[in-house]
Design a protein around this motif. Structure first.
Motif, PDB file in Angstrom:
ATOM      1  N   GLU B  23       0.813  -1.204   0.000  1.00  0.00           N
ATOM      2  CA  GLU B  23       0.000   0.000   0.000  1.00  0.00           C
ATOM      3  C   GLU B  23       0.855   1.266   0.000  1.00  0.00           C
ATOM      4  N   LEU B  24       2.151   1.109   0.327  1.00  0.00           N
ATOM      5  CA  LEU B  24       3.027   2.274   0.326  1.00  0.00           C
ATOM      6  C   LEU B  24       3.123   2.905  -1.056  1.00  0.00           C
ATOM      7  N   THR B  25       3.084   2.073  -2.101  1.00  0.00           N
ATOM      8  CA  THR B  25       3.338   2.609  -3.447  1.00  0.00           C
ATOM      9  C   THR B  25       2.359   2.140  -4.511  1.00  0.00           C
ATOM     10  N   ALA B  26       1.495   1.172  -4.185  1.00  0.00           N
ATOM     11  CA  ALA B  26       0.688   0.538  -5.235  1.00  0.00           C
ATOM     12  C   ALA B  26      -0.179   1.531  -6.000  1.00  0.00           C
ATOM     13  N   HIS B  27      -0.643   2.553  -5.311  1.00  0.00           N
ATOM     14  CA  HIS B  27      -1.565   3.483  -5.944  1.00  0.00           C
ATOM     15  C   HIS B  27      -0.846   4.633  -6.638  1.00  0.00           C
ATOM     16  N   LYS B  28       0.502   4.650  -6.576  1.00  0.00           N
ATOM     17  CA  LYS B  28       1.214   5.814  -7.100  1.00  0.00           C
ATOM     18  C   LYS B  28       1.712   5.569  -8.518  1.00  0.00           C
ATOM     19  N   PRO B  29       1.222   6.320  -9.486  1.00  0.00           N
ATOM     20  CA  PRO B  29       1.687   6.165 -10.860  1.00  0.00           C
ATOM     21  C   PRO B  29       3.192   6.396 -10.935  1.00  0.00           C
ATOM     22  N   ALA B  30       3.817   5.660 -11.833  1.00  0.00           N
ATOM     23  CA  ALA B  30       5.268   5.781 -11.943  1.00  0.00           C
ATOM     24  C   ALA B  30       5.643   7.133 -12.520  1.00  0.00           C
ATOM     25  N   VAL B 296      10.779   2.507  -5.291  1.00  0.00           N
ATOM     26  CA  VAL B 296      11.621   2.914  -4.166  1.00  0.00           C
ATOM     27  C   VAL B 296      10.683   3.050  -2.971  1.00  0.00           C
ATOM     28  N   THR B 297      10.882   2.191  -1.967  1.00  0.00           N
ATOM     29  CA  THR B 297       9.850   2.085  -0.947  1.00  0.00           C
ATOM     30  C   THR B 297      10.430   1.734   0.420  1.00  0.00           C
ATOM     31  N   GLY B 298       9.551   1.516   1.356  1.00  0.00           N
ATOM     32  CA  GLY B 298       9.958   1.172   2.711  1.00  0.00           C
ATOM     33  C   GLY B 298       9.797   2.357   3.639  1.00  0.00           C
ATOM     34  N   ARG B 299       9.773   2.062   4.939  1.00  0.00           N
ATOM     35  CA  ARG B 299       9.568   3.137   5.911  1.00  0.00           C
ATOM     36  C   ARG B 299      10.866   3.889   6.216  1.00  0.00           C
ATOM     37  N   GLY B 300      11.884   3.561   5.418  1.00  0.00           N
ATOM     38  CA  GLY B 300      13.147   4.285   5.589  1.00  0.00           C
ATOM     39  C   GLY B 300      13.308   5.424   4.598  1.00  0.00           C
ATOM     40  N   VAL B 301      12.352   5.588   3.657  1.00  0.00           N
ATOM     41  CA  VAL B 301      12.378   6.767   2.777  1.00  0.00           C
ATOM     42  C   VAL B 301      11.146   7.609   3.052  1.00  0.00           C
ATOM     43  N   GLN B 317      20.450   8.694  -6.233  1.00  0.00           N
ATOM     44  CA  GLN B 317      19.589   9.687  -6.881  1.00  0.00           C
ATOM     45  C   GLN B 317      18.107   9.337  -6.687  1.00  0.00           C
ATOM     46  N   LEU B 318      17.777   8.041  -6.858  1.00  0.00           N
ATOM     47  CA  LEU B 318      16.375   7.640  -6.714  1.00  0.00           C
ATOM     48  C   LEU B 318      15.904   7.840  -5.274  1.00  0.00           C
ATOM     49  N   VAL B 319      16.785   7.487  -4.322  1.00  0.00           N
ATOM     50  CA  VAL B 319      16.413   7.675  -2.917  1.00  0.00           C
ATOM     51  C   VAL B 319      16.175   9.158  -2.651  1.00  0.00           C
ATOM     52  N   GLU B 320      17.044  10.005  -3.229  1.00  0.00           N
ATOM     53  CA  GLU B 320      16.895  11.437  -3.073  1.00  0.00           C
ATOM     54  C   GLU B 320      15.555  11.893  -3.640  1.00  0.00           C
ATOM     55  N   GLU B 321      15.226  11.380  -4.830  1.00  0.00           N
ATOM     56  CA  GLU B 321      13.965  11.770  -5.477  1.00  0.00           C
ATOM     57  C   GLU B 321      12.756  11.275  -4.705  1.00  0.00           C
ATOM     58  N   ALA B 322      12.970  10.193  -3.910  1.00  0.00           N
ATOM     59  CA  ALA B 322      11.860   9.700  -3.078  1.00  0.00           C
ATOM     60  C   ALA B 322      11.843  10.403  -1.730  1.00  0.00           C
ATOM     61  N   GLY B 323      12.472  11.544  -1.631  1.00  0.00           N
ATOM     62  CA  GLY B 323      12.408  12.328  -0.412  1.00  0.00           C
ATOM     63  C   GLY B 323      13.570  12.090   0.524  1.00  0.00           C
ATOM     64  N   GLY B 324      14.442  11.152   0.163  1.00  0.00           N
ATOM     65  CA  GLY B 324      15.602  10.894   0.996  1.00  0.00           C
ATOM     66  C   GLY B 324      15.287   9.981   2.165  1.00  0.00           C
ATOM     67  N   PHE B 325      16.340   9.614   2.896  1.00  0.00           N
ATOM     68  CA  PHE B 325      16.197   8.732   4.052  1.00  0.00           C
ATOM     69  C   PHE B 325      15.409   9.401   5.162  1.00  0.00           C
ATOM     70  N   VAL B 359      14.115   0.515   1.561  1.00  0.00           N
ATOM     71  CA  VAL B 359      14.867   1.060   2.684  1.00  0.00           C
ATOM     72  C   VAL B 359      14.104   0.767   3.967  1.00  0.00           C
ATOM     73  N   LEU B 360      14.714  -0.021   4.841  1.00  0.00           N
ATOM     74  CA  LEU B 360      14.036  -0.404   6.078  1.00  0.00           C
ATOM     75  C   LEU B 360      14.546   0.445   7.231  1.00  0.00           C
ATOM     76  N   PRO B 361      13.634   0.867   8.117  1.00  0.00           N
ATOM     77  CA  PRO B 361      14.075   1.576   9.323  1.00  0.00           C
ATOM     78  C   PRO B 361      14.635   0.575  10.331  1.00  0.00           C
ATOM     79  N   LEU B 362      15.379   1.073  11.299  1.00  0.00           N
ATOM     80  CA  LEU B 362      16.051   0.218  12.271  1.00  0.00           C
ATOM     81  C   LEU B 362      15.096  -0.769  12.951  1.00  0.00           C
ATOM     82  N   ALA B 363      13.893  -0.270  13.250  1.00  0.00           N
ATOM     83  CA  ALA B 363      12.943  -1.102  13.993  1.00  0.00           C
ATOM     84  C   ALA B 363      12.554  -2.359  13.223  1.00  0.00           C
TER      85      ALA B 363
END
Lengths: 195, 445, 208, 343, 199
Positions: B23-30, B296-301, B317-325, B359-363
């Motif tokens: 659900e983090l990204t499924a609805h987001k057009p590329a 580019v997904t996960g609770r770390g971005v 670059q992609l991580v940056e474009e996804a708002g960064g860590f 990108v996974l958060p520590l938890a």
């Protein structure tokens, strides 16, 4: 060839010497053993009828495929007891016993000769002295095992019912046999012993 | 078609149910990722020997120009994904965890296509061999992650007749939605690609297997296949690893690939939906494989997103474009959480097999030590190959690799289901990898 | 052969190569007859006697017997001495014999007896052979007594038949299963002592 | 790549690197052990309800002994102490549930000690024991203290557990005195079944209340799915079938299957001890064989053997055979037509 | 058992000697071999087959010799010497014949033959047969039952020890000590059969 002969001869020599040793020891020990065995048996029998001075085997009887014997115990010329070897099927072994009865075919005493019942449970038939004690003076009809305190009949040892039953049945078988042989006027109340 | 009406969700036996987190990204057009200033094209983006560079340092290249070419049959060429100048050829970090010979291109910002790309509107008239050549030239490899050169898969030996092509739209790896989006956004291209694949192999039956948790994709694909004879869309049960080749075949055509065998042994060829789209682009427009869908997904971005990214785009670059860590970002995984490979740095580039950057958060990073096996058999139930990972693991722990092999170690395809379910946290996949290496070492000695 | 002091030979059987705990030979009687100290002791005496006599005999005839037939000859010698022991115990130690007669006869199949005859007595003079037999026999006896003490004390609360605890702490110890436990735990315990106190390897050989 | 979970930290944003999978299920050995212990709580509470304070004391003593034994042994062996994983707690609890309420407190303590030290730690600790520790503990004390372990109290249902009257268990009654004696105590069959079901009868602490046990079993089977039907159902069904076939006094098919299935420790054993992961086979088909054989052995011991109850010995005997089953019955590998003939 | 026929008795002896009075678990016999050959399943199985065959045949031979030679001539006291002689001679003969006639089988099972002579069960069975005055069929039942029981013990033990190989047994207990404890535990489980049959 010569070597073969030597080997054979040496082996034969060993056989002969060893054989002689064994035969020698056998001839020394077998009478001792025979006497010891006889004495053991006599002592066991004697215990069953202390007042008797002669105990003689008078016959054989059997339960199933197993053979047992019975004896007359005399004091002077008077018969004081009949003694039978018998056995009852216990938990993990046959409990072998000697049973003596008086002239009225009342139980005089019971002695366990051999058994392999569970330590701590079945072997209480020997450890708990009251158990064998209570057979004294019982008639055939009284030889019934109960699981509650009783004066009339035989009380089982709690936790060792099967071994208690083995003793009771063995005694019953022997007494029944002795009644059939010597009972004359005594009626066998319940014929056919439950085993 | 008899299969289009099947409603019951087909599947295989075994598998696990990790939290899908789609659900983090499924609805987001590329969105198309920005043009990178520096692009790293590894010369090894496929299974097989690495390519040889076709360019030299200082050479100008155009977008779509071939910069590396293989020597053997099992290889695929690589192409520049933008125009610019080759500034370096050397070993650079690669998402598979080692340094790999790569061509580095400094972008000139013009993003000019190489000349001479041949459009073929009437591709249906081409012969299978001509089509296969186009696929091969375009450098297409399996885009689900396995990166097996596609033209090799399309050349089965004569004694193994193929009668069905299965497109893999299962996308069972948690988090990833790249295939999901491509099916929503480019369904027609995918179906046309499938038709080309069928044409190459000369088969009449085509299937598209999609996990039932993507109803919109199923609908889109069904719409796209309407009127195409022999092609059917099949919803399959939501379960990991439903997207593994052997498991998908079991679910879709109910055939069992023999142990140690390949899908072609039972007349099936499986391709990823993304691969089909690439095949269409290659055949219709003559375009090589230079970009792909990347989640580019996960609770770390900060803002998980789907991208259409050029091959060679650095992860950073992609991580940056996804708002960064986010502050808690602790682990970067190339691919999904089950079979993906964790990264030492973000310097690695997107390659043809990169379906996602997680990108996974520590938890969410499990660092518990492992304990003794309590033989609970959860791994046996979970193993899609019906192996006994518990026993295999015990043997490997004691370095008894031959005994592990006796328990069919080599049939393991390292999906990680056993390790996922293990209550004692035992690192079965890690051990299996080690054991396979040791056995190979022994064999080569 | 190197000159070894008699005491060293004797001690070897007692500790270094204790037939039960170290060589792990002839384990059957070690568990079978040790539900009581007395039985264990008498079994040990029987083995002591047989081993000493067999070693003496073998040493005496070692030059006289051809190596080709030595094994059958040794076995015959062993069987002879076991028969003698059996006959003597059958006559003079009636109560024990009734319980463990079978195991007395089985001394004939003890690997330890044959192995000492073969390994030691066939190569050594009369006196060392005798001492080796005595040492081994005594080592065996000690082991049996030790196991017997453990089992009888725990199982029946008595020693040598004399009631000490007036209760039976752990009946299981006089049963077969308890015998195995006692053996295993004692062996492990002795290994542990060997490792900790004497710095040995502390490993039992693998049986047989 | 060697080592378990290697953390490698580099200059960049300190990324953790490890081999996948990077997601793990939330279950752990500890959650399993504590949950199974929890599932036994209804039975334990019923035991306390029926047998009073004595039951509490027995449960406490055996659990504390088990945990202490585990911790001390692990310290002595210089291993990490793992009592928090709940396995020692569970073993202690099972031993308490498997002894009569009449036993002196040192008996369950001995049982727990033997279970943990001899059966488990000597063999390498959790996961390596060949036999179910709790059952070996119980067998050990049954053989060592035969009298105390076969003296059962009637449920007293008061707090102190005083004024208890000794009596035989239903299975003991049936074995020693026959069906008539059993019905003399319980009047009718229906009443007998009802007593068995709610647990108002003589027996070990935790085995009497079938209802409470089934509650826990249901929780493990259907809610947590920690156990599967394979062992318990084949076990219980086999006991039922065989006792129905051969258990009667009037020839074939006259046995009382319901009585046999509800009495003794069958429900407790089948759901909570035969299903022990470590000591049973792990392949499902082997588990069915395990269950059927355990059932057959139970029926054999109950009907022909020296003991009135056979569940404990049946499971222990099958524990002996589990490695053999594991060896012969392996899972059918996906795509393997026939498993190759093994050596 | 009373009044029952010979065959029931034979069956009883068989079951009793295989399970209830299992030589290893209840009578402590054959332990050297039991611990020696159970480290690997193959050797355990090989030993089981060889042992059971030798067991039955040698006890029949012993029975014949005992009944028709020793008893009539009052030589019972020589039974130890004679039985061990019979076993040794038979094993030697079997060894020679197998080597010549069936080399393949000899290659597989030959090594166990040499071990068998020092196995106490092999000599215990004829001794028990003589002591109990068993008939031919009862003797065979005891021999076969003991063979089956011993084989069962070997195979169980071998399968468990293979599993134990993977375990982290405390150092002092590795090898024989843990094997003994394990045997004790199996013997404890086998107590479940006790009381089933009375001999």
């Amino acid at each position: 060839m010569k070597e073969m002969l030597k080997i054979t001869l040496s082996l034969v020599a060993i056989f002969v010497v060893a054989g002689m040793i064994m035969v020698g020891v056998f001839y020394v020990t077998s009478p001792v053993r025979f006497k010891a065995e006889k004495k053991e048996k006599e002592e066991a029998l004697k215990k069953m009828a202390p007042e008797a001075d002669v105990i003689t085997e008078v016959g054989k009887w059997n339960i199933g495929r197993k053979h047992y014997d019975y004896h007359e115990a005399k004091s002077g010329r008077r018969i004081v007891a009949y003694i039978a070897t018998t056995a009852g099927k216990g938990y993990s072994s046959y409990v072998k016993m000697l049973v003596s009865v008086d002239r009225d075919i009342r139980v005089k005493g019971v002695q366990v000769l051999d058994h392999a019942e569970t330590p701590g449970l079945g072997d209480q038939i020997i450890e708990e002295e009251w158990f064998l004690e209570q057979f004294k003076g019982k008639e055939f009809s009284q030889l019934a095992l109960l699981k509650k305190p009783t004066k009339e009949n035989i009380q089982a040892i709690s936790g060792a019912t099967i071994s208690s039953r083995a003793v009771t049945n063995g005694v019953k078988d022997a007494v029944q046999m002795l009644i059939e042989r010597y009972g004359g006027g005594i009626k066998v109340a319940t014929h056919g012993v439950k085993k | 078609m008899e299969v289009t009406t099947i409603k019951a969700q087909a599947t295989f036996s075994g598998g696990v149910h990790p939290a899908y987190n789609k659900e983090l990204t499924a609805h987001k057009p590329a969105v198309t990722a920005a043009l990178p200033t520096r692009i790293i094209i590894p010369l090894s983006q496929h299974i097989g020997a690495p390519d040889k560079p076709l360019v030299v340092i200082g050479q100008e290249v155009k977008k779509g120009e071939k910069v590396g070419e293989g020597t053997g049959f099992v290889s695929a060429p690589v192409h520049a994904s933008t125009s610019g100048k080759v500034t370096a050829i050397g070993n650079f970090p690669h998402p598979l965890g080692m340094d790999v010979a790569s061509v580095v291109i400094e972008s000139d910002g013009k993003d000019e296509w190489v000349s001479g790309l041949k459009e073929t509107p009437d591709y249906a008239m081409l012969s299978p061999d001509e089509l296969k050549k186009m696929v091969s030239e375009a450098g297409i490899v399996g885009m689900g992650g396995a990166t097996f050169p596609t033209h090799v898969k399309l050349s089965p030996p004569k004694e193994k007749p193929i009668d069905a092509v299965v497109l893999n739209g299962a996308e069972c790896e948690p988090y990833l939605t790249a295939d999901h989006r491509i099916m929503l956004e480019r369904p027609t291209e995918i179906v046309e690609g499938l038709k080309i694949l069928m044409q190459i192999l000369g088969v009449k039956k085509g299937y598209i297997g999609i996990e039932a948790n993507k109803p919109d994709a199923i609908e889109a694909m069904q719409k796209a296949v309407a009127g195409s004879p022999g092609i059917a869309v099949l919803p399959v049960k939501v379960k990991y690893p439903q997207g593994a080749e052997k498991m998908l075949i079991k679910a879709v055509v109910n055939r069992t690939v023999p142990a140690g065998g390949l899908p072609m042994d039972i007349g099936v060829v499986v391709q990823n939906v993304g691969t089909a789209e690439a095949v269409y682009n290659a055949v219709r427009f003559g375009r090589p494989l230079i970009e792909r869908y990347v989640t580019v997904t996960g609770r770390g971005v900060k803002e998980p997103k789907n991208f259409i990214a050029r091959i060679g785009t650095p992860y950073s670059q992609l991580v940056e474009e996804a708002g960064g860590f986010t502050d808690s970002a602790a682990k970067v995984i190339s691919g999904g959480p089950m079979m993906g490979i964790s990264q030492y740095s973000l310097d690695v580039p997107v390659i043809k097999g990169t379906s996602g950057i997680l990108v996974l958060p520590l938890a969410e990073v499990s660092v518990k030590p492992y304990g003794p096996c309590i033989r609970c058999a959860r791994c046996i139930d979970a193993c899609p190959m019906k192996l006994q990972p518990s026993v295999i693991g015990l043997f490997i722990e004691k370095e008894r690799y031959e005994d592990a092999k006796d328990y069919n170690l080599l049939d393991c395809f390292e999906c990680g289901s056993c390790t996922f379910v293990c209550p004692a946290n035992r690192p079965m996949v890690q051990w299996v990898k080690k054991a396979k290496k040791e056995l190979a070492k022994k064999k080569s000695q | 052969m190197k000159k070894v002091s008699y005491w060293a030979i004797f001690k070897n059987g007692l500790f270094g190569e204790n037939p039960v705990f170290r060589l792990a030979l002839s384990l059957c009687p070690a568990v079978a007859v040790t539900s009581g100290v007395k039985n264990g002791f008498l079994m040990g005496v029987a083995v002591f006697f047989v081993m000493t006599m067999v070693n003496v005999t073998v040493s005496l005839i070692r030059s006289f017997i051809s190596p080709k037939v030595r094994i059958p000859a040794y076995m015959f010698i062993i069987a002879t001495w076991v028969t003698v022991t059996d006959l003597v115990m059958g006559a003079y130690a009636r109560d024990v014999y009734k319980e463990m007669g079978l195991y007395i006869m089985l001394i004939v199949a003890f690997a330890i007896v044959l192995s000492r005859a073969e390994v030691f007595a066939s190569k050594n003079k009369l006196i060392p052979s005798m001492i080796d037999g005595m040492g081994m026999g005594l080592g065996f006896l000690l082991a049996l007594v030790l196991i017997g003490i453990t089992r009888e004390f725990l199982g029946k609360g008595s020693l040598w038949g004399y009631d000490i605890l007036h209760t039976r702490p752990l009946l299981i110890m006089v049963l077969p299963t308890g015998g195995f436990f006692a053996m295993g735990l004692l062996m492990g315990f002795l290994n542990w002592i060997d490792r900790k106190v004497f710095g040995g390897t502390g490993a039992s050989s693998g049986g047989h | 790549m060697e080592g378990a979970v290697k953390e490698q930290q580099q200059a960049q944003p300190q990324l953790i690197v490890s081999v996948g999978p990077h997601m793990r299920s939330s279950e752990s050995t500890a959650t399993i052990m504590w949950t199974v212990s929890g599932a036994l709580m209804p039975a334990a509470l019923m035991g306390v309800y029926y047998f009073g304070f004595r039951a509490v004391a027995i449960i406490l003593v055996s659990i504390v002994t088990a945990i202490l034994s585990e911790a001390l042994t692990q310290m002595a062996l210089r291993k990490p102490v793992t009592v928090s994983d709940g396995s020692a707690f569970l073993t202690g609890l099972l031993i308490a549930l498997n002894v009569p309420s009449s036993v002196p407190l040192y008996i369950p303590a001995v049982g727990s000690f033997v279970a943990i030290v001899i059966t488990k730690q000597l063999f390498g600790g959790l996961g390596f024991n060949i036999f179910n520790p709790a059952l070996i503990g119980r067998a050990f004390i049954l053989i060592s203290f035969p009298k105390q372990m076969t003296t059962y109290y009637k449920p007293v249902m008061n707090v102190t557990g005083m004024d208890a009257v000794t009596t035989a268990t239903p299975l003991g009654l049936l074995k020693e005195d026959g069906l008539a004696a059993l019905l003399e105590v319980f009047h009718t069959k229906a009443e007998l079944y009802q007593h068995l079901f709610v647990g108002n009868r003589a027996g070990s602490l935790g085995e009497t209340s079938i209802a409470a046990l089934l509650l826990g079993a249901f929780f493990l089977l259907f809610i947590k799915r920690y156990i599967t039907w394979h062992i318990p159902i084949s076990f219980i069904a086999t006991v039922g079938l065989l006792t129905w076939l051969f258990g009667g006094t009037e020839g074939l098919l006259s046995g009382d299957a319901i009585f046999h299935m509800l009495s003794g420790g069958l429900i407790l054993g089948a759901f909570f001890m035969a299903t022990d992961y470590v000591t049973g086979p792990s392949v499902r088909s082997a588990q069915v064989i395990f269950g059927i054989c355990a059932g057959a052995l139970t029926a054999l011991i109950r009907l022909k053997g020296g003991y009135p109850e056979g569940v404990m010995f049946a499971i222990l005997l099958m524990n002996c055979f589990a490695p053999l089953l594991d060896r012969r019955v392996r899972s059918r590998v996906f795509g393997k037509i026939a498993v190759k003939e093994l050596k | 058992m009373e009044g029952s026929g010979l065959w029931e008795h034979v069956l009883t002896i068989f079951i009793a000697s295989a399970l209830i009075n299992n030589f290893v678990f209840a009578r402590y016999l054959g332990l050297c071999i039991f611990f020696g050959v159970t480290k690997r399943m193959e050797t355990a199985v090989g030993m089981s087959i060889t042992f059971t065959a030798v067991m039955v045949i040698s006890s029949v031979l012993s029975w014949v010799v005992y009944k028709y030679i020793m008893v009539p001539y009052h030589l019972e006291y020589l039974k130890i010497v004679i039985f061990i002689g019979i076993v040794a001679a038979f094993v030697q003969a079997a060894d020679t014949i197998m080597k010549k006639k069936t080399p393949a089988l000899y290659y597989k099972l030959g090594i166990y033959l040499a071990l068998i002579v020092t196995n106490c069960i092999i000599i215990a069975v004829p001794l028990i047969n003589a002591g109990e005055e068993y008939g031919l069929f009862e003797s065979i039942a005891l021999a076969f039952g003991s063979g089956v029981g011993f084989s069962l013990a070997l195979i169980i033990m071998a399968s468990i020890r293979e599993k134990l190989d993977l375990a982290d047994v405390p150092k002092s207990f590795q090898g024989l000590p843990i094997a003994f404890v394990l045997t004790g535990l199996i013997a404890l489980a086998f107590l479940g059969f006790s009381g089933m049959i009375t001999l």
